[in-house]
Scaffold this active site. Structure first.
Site, PDB file in Angstrom:
ATOM      1  N   CYS A  54       7.780 -61.107  39.273  1.00 18.32           N
ATOM      2  CA  CYS A  54       8.069 -61.924  37.866  1.00 18.32           C
ATOM      3  C   CYS A  54      10.048 -61.863  38.097  1.00 18.32           C
ATOM      4  CB  CYS A  54       7.621 -61.100  36.663  1.00 18.32           C
ATOM      5  SG  CYS A  54       5.911 -61.186  36.461  1.00 18.32           S
ATOM      6  N   GLU A  56      11.996 -61.337  35.659  1.00 21.07           N
ATOM      7  CA  GLU A  56      12.462 -60.063  35.162  1.00 21.07           C
ATOM      8  C   GLU A  56      12.663 -58.923  36.214  1.00 21.07           C
ATOM      9  OE1 GLU A  56       9.723 -61.789  31.889  1.00 21.07           O
ATOM     10  OE2 GLU A  56       9.897 -61.592  33.878  1.00 21.07           O
ATOM     11  N   CYS A  89       5.346 -60.551  30.520  1.00 23.39           N
ATOM     12  CA  CYS A  89       3.750 -60.287  30.640  1.00 23.39           C
ATOM     13  C   CYS A  89       3.345 -58.972  30.713  1.00 23.39           C
ATOM     14  CB  CYS A  89       3.458 -60.946  32.117  1.00 23.39           C
ATOM     15  SG  CYS A  89       4.048 -59.767  33.798  1.00 23.39           S
ATOM     16  N   CYS A  92       5.193 -56.761  33.188  1.00 21.53           N
ATOM     17  CA  CYS A  92       6.725 -56.408  32.894  1.00 21.53           C
ATOM     18  C   CYS A  92       7.050 -55.725  31.645  1.00 21.53           C
ATOM     19  CB  CYS A  92       7.268 -57.779  32.689  1.00 21.53           C
ATOM     20  SG  CYS A  92       7.507 -58.723  34.210  1.00 21.53           S
TER      21      CYS A  92
END
Length: 129
Positions: A54, A56, A89, A92
């Site tokens: 991801c 992040e 998500c 994360c």
């Protein structure tokens, strides 16, 4: 309530996805930026694959690679222009809980942008302690 620095972090996430959006294959559709306690901002984009990363995670990894260990704020944006601010998500959220539970996450609550502590995004989180 968001401040000028928060909007600068959002803009860095938007810059990251605008420069790297995967128009043809949608490989890169999310941009993120994380601000360390010392004010430095690190950006990243998602890496799409079967077990991709991801945005992040990429931003956090970049910050950690550069020696950062304390974080203030993180945000993720989606789409070509980065106009949509999205929440992290589940994976994360767990990473944020483990690495930076006191870090603020910029989210849209349906009415406005706001900041929420990472630890509050994942109630009953798994803990290594």
């Amino acid at each position: 309530m968001l401040n000028e620095k928060d909007y600068r972090i959002i803009e860095e996430a938007r810059k990251a996805i605008k420069a790297n959006y995967g128009e043809e294959h949608c490989n890169h559709t999310v941009g993120a930026a994380v601000c360390s306690k010392n004010g430095k901002i690190y950006a990243g984009v998602n890496i799409f694959s079967l077990h991709g990363a991801c945005a992040e995670q990429v931003a956090i990894g970049t910050a950690v690679t550069n020696g950062e260990r304390e974080f203030e704020t993180i945000v993720a944006v989606r789409e070509k222009e980065g106009d949509e601010i999205i929440p992290p998500c589940g994976n994360c959220r767990q990473i944020l809980h483990n690495y930076m539970p006191e870090c603020c996450v910029i989210v849209h609550d349906g009415r406005e942008l706001r900041k929420i502590k990472a630890k509050d995004l994942l109630p009953f989180a798994y803990s290594f302690e």
